[in-house]
Write a protein that holds these residues in place. Structure first.
Motif, PDB file in Angstrom:
ATOM      1  N   SER A 252       0.951  -1.074   0.059  1.00  0.00           N
ATOM      2  CA  SER A 252       0.000   0.050   0.038  1.00  0.00           C
ATOM      3  C   SER A 252       0.893   1.079   0.007  1.00  0.00           C
ATOM      4  N   ASP A 253       0.290   2.378  -0.220  1.00  0.00           N
ATOM      5  CA  ASP A 253       1.117   3.710  -0.183  1.00  0.00           C
ATOM      6  C   ASP A 253       0.232   5.059  -0.193  1.00  0.00           C
ATOM      7  N   GLY A 254       0.935   5.914   0.545  1.00  0.00           N
ATOM      8  CA  GLY A 254       0.588   7.243   0.748  1.00  0.00           C
ATOM      9  C   GLY A 254       1.322   8.113   0.370  1.00  0.00           C
TER      10      GLY A 254
ATOM     11  N   ALA B 289       2.210  -2.923  -6.455  1.00  0.00           N
ATOM     12  CA  ALA B 289       2.454  -1.457  -5.855  1.00  0.00           C
ATOM     13  C   ALA B 289       1.204  -0.691  -6.039  1.00  0.00           C
ATOM     14  N   THR B 290       1.207   0.156  -5.041  1.00  0.00           N
ATOM     15  CA  THR B 290       0.170   1.322  -5.089  1.00  0.00           C
ATOM     16  C   THR B 290       0.705   2.595  -5.837  1.00  0.00           C
ATOM     17  N   ALA B 291      -0.164   3.026  -6.683  1.00  0.00           N
ATOM     18  CA  ALA B 291       0.272   4.384  -7.174  1.00  0.00           C
ATOM     19  C   ALA B 291      -0.830   5.367  -7.481  1.00  0.00           C
TER      20      ALA B 291
ATOM     21  N   VAL C 169      -4.390   1.015  -8.314  1.00  0.00           N
ATOM     22  CA  VAL C 169      -4.577   2.279  -8.888  1.00  0.00           C
ATOM     23  C   VAL C 169      -5.190   2.930  -7.792  1.00  0.00           C
ATOM     24  N   VAL C 170      -4.946   3.914  -7.281  1.00  0.00           N
ATOM     25  CA  VAL C 170      -5.716   4.792  -6.263  1.00  0.00           C
ATOM     26  C   VAL C 170      -5.805   6.281  -6.849  1.00  0.00           C
ATOM     27  N   THR C 171      -6.748   6.714  -6.081  1.00  0.00           N
ATOM     28  CA  THR C 171      -6.851   8.329  -6.587  1.00  0.00           C
ATOM     29  C   THR C 171      -6.402   9.051  -5.402  1.00  0.00           C
ATOM     30  N   SER C 172      -6.228   8.308  -4.282  1.00  0.00           N
ATOM     31  CA  SER C 172      -5.725   9.035  -2.857  1.00  0.00           C
ATOM     32  C   SER C 172      -6.881   9.430  -2.324  1.00  0.00           C
ATOM     33  N   VAL C 173      -6.826   9.537  -1.134  1.00  0.00           N
ATOM     34  CA  VAL C 173      -8.114  10.002  -0.351  1.00  0.00           C
ATOM     35  C   VAL C 173      -7.900  11.362   0.825  1.00  0.00           C
ATOM     36  N   THR C 174      -6.521  11.819   0.891  1.00  0.00           N
ATOM     37  CA  THR C 174      -6.639  12.870   2.102  1.00  0.00           C
ATOM     38  C   THR C 174      -5.808  14.027   1.616  1.00  0.00           C
TER      39      THR C 174
ATOM     40  N   GLN D  54      -7.831  -2.496  -7.871  1.00  0.00           N
ATOM     41  CA  GLN D  54      -8.309  -1.328  -7.651  1.00  0.00           C
ATOM     42  C   GLN D  54      -9.110  -1.562  -6.406  1.00  0.00           C
ATOM     43  N   ALA D  55      -9.279  -0.537  -5.402  1.00  0.00           N
ATOM     44  CA  ALA D  55     -10.045  -0.700  -4.366  1.00  0.00           C
ATOM     45  C   ALA D  55     -11.060   0.252  -3.994  1.00  0.00           C
ATOM     46  N   GLY D  56     -11.549   0.945  -5.038  1.00  0.00           N
ATOM     47  CA  GLY D  56     -12.515   2.068  -4.459  1.00  0.00           C
ATOM     48  C   GLY D  56     -13.566   1.271  -4.274  1.00  0.00           C
ATOM     49  N   ALA D  57     -14.729   1.571  -3.241  1.00  0.00           N
ATOM     50  CA  ALA D  57     -15.980   0.854  -3.265  1.00  0.00           C
ATOM     51  C   ALA D  57     -17.002   1.839  -3.377  1.00  0.00           C
ATOM     52  N   SER D  58     -16.853   3.146  -3.327  1.00  0.00           N
ATOM     53  CA  SER D  58     -17.942   4.143  -3.677  1.00  0.00           C
ATOM     54  C   SER D  58     -18.548   3.839  -5.063  1.00  0.00           C
TER      55      SER D  58
ATOM     56  N   ASP E 261     -18.498   5.522  -7.781  1.00  0.00           N
ATOM     57  CA  ASP E 261     -17.666   5.837  -8.834  1.00  0.00           C
ATOM     58  C   ASP E 261     -16.562   4.669  -8.825  1.00  0.00           C
ATOM     59  N   GLY E 262     -16.105   4.447  -7.624  1.00  0.00           N
ATOM     60  CA  GLY E 262     -15.100   3.514  -7.484  1.00  0.00           C
ATOM     61  C   GLY E 262     -15.173   2.234  -7.897  1.00  0.00           C
ATOM     62  N   GLN E 263     -16.526   1.798  -7.744  1.00  0.00           N
ATOM     63  CA  GLN E 263     -16.832   0.278  -8.441  1.00  0.00           C
ATOM     64  C   GLN E 263     -17.118   0.628  -9.969  1.00  0.00           C
TER      65      GLN E 263
ATOM     66  N   VAL F  90      -9.865  -6.758  -7.504  1.00  0.00           N
ATOM     67  CA  VAL F  90     -10.495  -5.726  -6.656  1.00  0.00           C
ATOM     68  C   VAL F  90     -10.227  -6.350  -4.948  1.00  0.00           C
ATOM     69  N   PHE F  91      -9.576  -5.304  -4.366  1.00  0.00           N
ATOM     70  CA  PHE F  91      -9.618  -5.396  -3.016  1.00  0.00           C
ATOM     71  C   PHE F  91     -10.601  -4.636  -2.371  1.00  0.00           C
ATOM     72  N   THR F  92     -11.389  -5.434  -1.267  1.00  0.00           N
ATOM     73  CA  THR F  92     -12.451  -4.621  -0.873  1.00  0.00           C
ATOM     74  C   THR F  92     -12.611  -5.065   0.837  1.00  0.00           C
ATOM     75  N   ALA F  93     -13.000  -4.213   1.602  1.00  0.00           N
ATOM     76  CA  ALA F  93     -13.284  -4.410   3.076  1.00  0.00           C
ATOM     77  C   ALA F  93     -14.705  -4.762   3.429  1.00  0.00           C
TER      78      ALA F  93
ATOM     79  N   SER G 272     -16.755   4.993   1.240  1.00  0.00           N
ATOM     80  CA  SER G 272     -17.322   3.680   1.545  1.00  0.00           C
ATOM     81  C   SER G 272     -16.875   3.482   2.775  1.00  0.00           C
ATOM     82  N   ARG G 273     -15.510   3.608   3.329  1.00  0.00           N
ATOM     83  CA  ARG G 273     -15.220   2.990   4.536  1.00  0.00           C
ATOM     84  C   ARG G 273     -15.902   3.749   5.582  1.00  0.00           C
ATOM     85  N   GLN G 274     -16.163   4.885   5.581  1.00  0.00           N
ATOM     86  CA  GLN G 274     -16.729   5.841   6.421  1.00  0.00           C
ATOM     87  C   GLN G 274     -18.116   5.007   6.706  1.00  0.00           C
TER      88      GLN G 274
ATOM     89  N   VAL H  18      -4.517 -11.047   2.352  1.00  0.00           N
ATOM     90  CA  VAL H  18      -3.935 -11.365   3.698  1.00  0.00           C
ATOM     91  C   VAL H  18      -3.166 -10.558   4.496  1.00  0.00           C
ATOM     92  N   MET H  19      -3.906  -9.905   5.753  1.00  0.00           N
ATOM     93  CA  MET H  19      -3.127  -8.975   6.209  1.00  0.00           C
ATOM     94  C   MET H  19      -2.574  -9.162   7.601  1.00  0.00           C
ATOM     95  N   PRO H  20      -1.271  -9.729   7.647  1.00  0.00           N
ATOM     96  CA  PRO H  20      -0.563 -10.315   8.949  1.00  0.00           C
ATOM     97  C   PRO H  20      -0.636  -9.201   9.926  1.00  0.00           C
TER      98      PRO H  20
HETATM   99  C1  LIG Z   1      -7.266  -3.427   0.843  1.00  0.00           C
HETATM  100  C2  LIG Z   1      -7.207  -1.999   0.547  1.00  0.00           C
HETATM  101  C3  LIG Z   1      -5.994  -1.216   0.105  1.00  0.00           C
HETATM  102  C4  LIG Z   1      -5.781   0.179  -0.012  1.00  0.00           C
HETATM  103  N1  LIG Z   1      -4.651   0.610  -0.321  1.00  0.00           N
HETATM  104  C5  LIG Z   1      -4.794   1.932  -0.556  1.00  0.00           C
HETATM  105  C6  LIG Z   1      -3.648   2.471  -0.548  1.00  0.00           C
HETATM  106  O1  LIG Z   1      -2.311   2.029  -0.459  1.00  0.00           O
HETATM  107  N2  LIG Z   1      -3.331   3.958  -0.876  1.00  0.00           N
HETATM  108  C7  LIG Z   1      -4.383   4.527  -1.059  1.00  0.00           C
HETATM  109  O2  LIG Z   1      -4.250   6.023  -1.266  1.00  0.00           O
HETATM  110  N3  LIG Z   1      -5.717   4.221  -1.015  1.00  0.00           N
HETATM  111  C8  LIG Z   1      -5.637   2.947  -0.888  1.00  0.00           C
HETATM  112  N4  LIG Z   1      -7.139   2.160  -0.537  1.00  0.00           N
HETATM  113  C9  LIG Z   1      -8.153   3.119  -0.715  1.00  0.00           C
HETATM  114  C10 LIG Z   1      -8.945   2.767  -2.135  1.00  0.00           C
HETATM  115  O3  LIG Z   1      -8.029   2.582  -3.047  1.00  0.00           O
HETATM  116  C11 LIG Z   1      -9.646   4.101  -2.349  1.00  0.00           C
HETATM  117  O4  LIG Z   1      -9.107   5.157  -2.717  1.00  0.00           O
HETATM  118  C12 LIG Z   1     -10.803   4.356  -1.349  1.00  0.00           C
HETATM  119  O5  LIG Z   1     -11.614   3.132  -0.941  1.00  0.00           O
HETATM  120  C13 LIG Z   1     -11.532   5.842  -1.677  1.00  0.00           C
HETATM  121  O6  LIG Z   1     -12.227   5.370  -2.780  1.00  0.00           O
HETATM  122  P1  LIG Z   1     -13.956   5.042  -2.648  1.00  0.00           P
HETATM  123  O7  LIG Z   1     -14.438   6.476  -2.162  1.00  0.00           O
HETATM  124  O8  LIG Z   1     -14.118   4.749  -4.256  1.00  0.00           O
HETATM  125  O9  LIG Z   1     -14.252   4.041  -1.821  1.00  0.00           O
HETATM  126  C14 LIG Z   1      -7.211   0.809  -0.212  1.00  0.00           C
HETATM  127  C15 LIG Z   1      -8.421   0.245   0.094  1.00  0.00           C
HETATM  128  C16 LIG Z   1      -8.353  -1.246   0.344  1.00  0.00           C
HETATM  129  C17 LIG Z   1      -9.666  -1.797   0.561  1.00  0.00           C
END
Ligand SMILES: Cc1cc2nc3c(=O)[nH]c(=O)nc-3n(C[C@H](O)[C@H](O)[C@H](O)COP(=O)(O)O)c2cc1C
Length: 452
Positions: free
Chosen positions: A58-60, A102-104, A133-138, A224-228, A230-232, A242-245, A339-341, A396-398
């Motif tokens: 993962s990466d920020g 890798a995340t970018a 592929v992330v769009t970054s969230v902060t 990809q891991a966006g769950a909104s 748009d993300g989906q 697809v990674f998801t929680a 989505s996580r909120q 798997v997240m040890p």
């Molecule tokens: C398993 C997992 C790993 C993620 N890793 C990263 C990451 O490394 N860097 C990052 O900026 N976001 C990461 N995210 C966040 C998502 O990529 C996504 O940006 C976030 O869920 C917000 O998008 P959404 O509003 O579409 O859900 C991760 C999410 C999950 C579920």
């Protein structure tokens, strides 16, 4: 093992010194593992010994933790980490078979940079590269890139879509057999097999071509891991993993079904996307041992860190003014991780948790599913989700590294293999082959211009 039997896909989410927020304080943790190459090399070799499909970093782009002052921040740990593409490039030469993802971010990079870097990683590793592929969230990340706040959610995904058009276009700059290296005739490449992109769009203007040949996998595997919504939709168009929680099987089944339907609606084969929920396993030889291990970690959670983590999961909503022993207040909409909120909010309401109870409960899995038990218990739950249409595999997240990964590889993998749910040897040489993903045809040969 039946040749056509559906097999679990496994990714190892590696973040030194472990996924649990207090992992760095654990007696066996390598607290300084984030910039210790030998530590990561050993971890990836362990994952490869376990026949994991891939490791994932993962990466920020900066320190994303919300904090009031340096004293508060100093209690978190995990801030000294390698840049993932650099680390994976080094790991590529220390491993042979395992995928390297890798995340970018599409918000703070240019497509040309990432197309070139991931193509290079794919060559260095012999076709084992993956890109989350992330769009970054902060906003914290935005502040390292000339902005005070991040772009709004919709704009981030809009940019991400165009970004993918450009990156995949650049990877298709050259047909697979474009390079001739013909010393006799003096032809380095066949000019008919060069495709200059000439992209002009809303966010990017990129002429091309890329100065790297077409990657061994065609395109590195796209994660990809966006769950909104748009993300989906973005994932449905582009993602192959697809990674998801998800906390519960019914949620995971609904997500799984919905995602596969959206993939089909984009004209893609639903088999060509692997859905891998996160799982945080605490493994003991007995249940009591596993419970004890978890309790040790939970005791190590600093209240300052717990509250900060919750704030972050809630999309940077400040809840510091509310009593810790009271309920979570109504929350405003967020431009961050919507989505996580929602997931954290639902959990608080469903289980009637106070703020303190809530931050404790998310300190381990951070919204991902927690399994505490014996190797058999862990295998049972993974098998249930896998066979009941909730997952194609797991990320798997040890909790603590290296112990948590050793436990999974030494205790859970043999159990999964015994049940014929997981491979005993890698099937192919590339990450795509191991995941059962098709190699994308060059766009000159393919009738579908967008997506693949
Ligand atoms: C398993 C997992 C790993 C993620 N890793 C990263 C990451 O490394 N860097 C990052 O900026 N976001 C990461 N995210 C966040 C998502 O990529 C996504 O940006 C976030 O869920 C917000 O998008 P959404 O509003 O579409 O859900 C991760 C999410 C999950 C579920």
């Amino acid at each position: 093992m039946g040749a056509n039997r559906r097999m679990l896909r496994l990714g190892a989410f590696l973040i030194a010194p472990g996924y649990h927020v207090a992992s760095w304080r654990h007696p066996t943790a390598h607290a300084d593992g984030g910039t210790d190459f030998a530590h990561y090399r050993d971890l990836v070799r362990t994952a490869e010994r376990g026949k994991f499909d891939m490791v994932f970093l993962s990466d920020g782009l900066g320190i994303r933790t919300p904090y009031r002052d340096e004293e508060e921040l100093s209690r978190w740990g995990r801030f000294a980490q390698f840049e993932p593409l650099s680390l994976l490039s080094a790991l590529a030469v220390s491993t042979d078979r395992i995928g390297l993802a890798a995340t970018a971010s599409t918000s703070y990079n240019e497509p040309f940079h990432l197309a070139r870097q991931f193509a290079s990683l794919d060559f260095l590793s012999g076709g084992r590269a993956g890109w989350n592929v992330v769009t970054s969230v902060t906003d914290a990340e935005a502040r390292n890139f000339n902005r005070d706040t991040q772009l709004d959610h919709e704009t981030r995904y809009h940019r991400a879509r165009e970004f993918m058009d450009v990156v995949t276009g650049l990877w298709d700059s050259w047909e697979d057999d474009a390079f001739l290296y013909d010393k006799e005739s003096g032809r380095f490449f066949d000019p008919a097999k060069l495709h200059i992109l000439h992209h002009k769009g809303e966010h990017f203007s990129v002429r091309g071509p890329l100065n790297v040949a077409r990657p061994p996998q065609g395109y590195p595997v796209l994660v990809q891991a966006g769950a909104s919504p748009d993300g989906q939709d973005f994932a449905a168009q582009w993602a192959e993993v697809v990674f998801t929680a998800n906390q519960r099987l019914d949620q995971s089944q609904a997500f799984y079904r919905g995602m596969k339907e959206q993939v089909a609606a984009h004209g893609r084969d639903a088999e060509q996307i692997k859905i891998m929920p996160g799982v945080f396993p605490v493994i003991g030889r007995t249940r009591a041992e596993a419970e004890d291990k978890y309790a040790v970690l939970q005791e190590l959670v600093d209240p300052v860190v717990g509250l900060g983590l919750l704030t972050q999961l809630l999309g940077d909503v400040d809840i510091s003014g509310y009593p810790l022993d009271g309920p979570l207040p109504e929350l405003p909409a967020t431009e961050g991780c919507t989505s996580r909120q929602q997931l954290v909010w639902d959990k608080a309401r469903r289980e009637g948790l106070t703020i303190k109870e809530l931050y404790r409960s998310v300190s381990g899995g951070r919204g991902h599913r927690i399994i505490i038990g014996t190797p058999g218990d862990v295998a049972d739950e993974l098998e249930e989700w896998f066979t009941a249409g909730g997952a194609d595999g797991f990320n798997v997240m040890p909790p603590v590294l290296p112990d948590g990964l050793d436990d999974f590889v030494d205790l859970v993998i043999p159990e999964l293999q015994r049940r014929q749910l997981f491979r005993t040897e890698y099937e192919g040489g590339t990450l795509r082959e191991n995941l059962g993903l098709d190699r994308p045809a060059h766009r000159a040969a393919s009738s579908a211009p967008a997506g693949h």
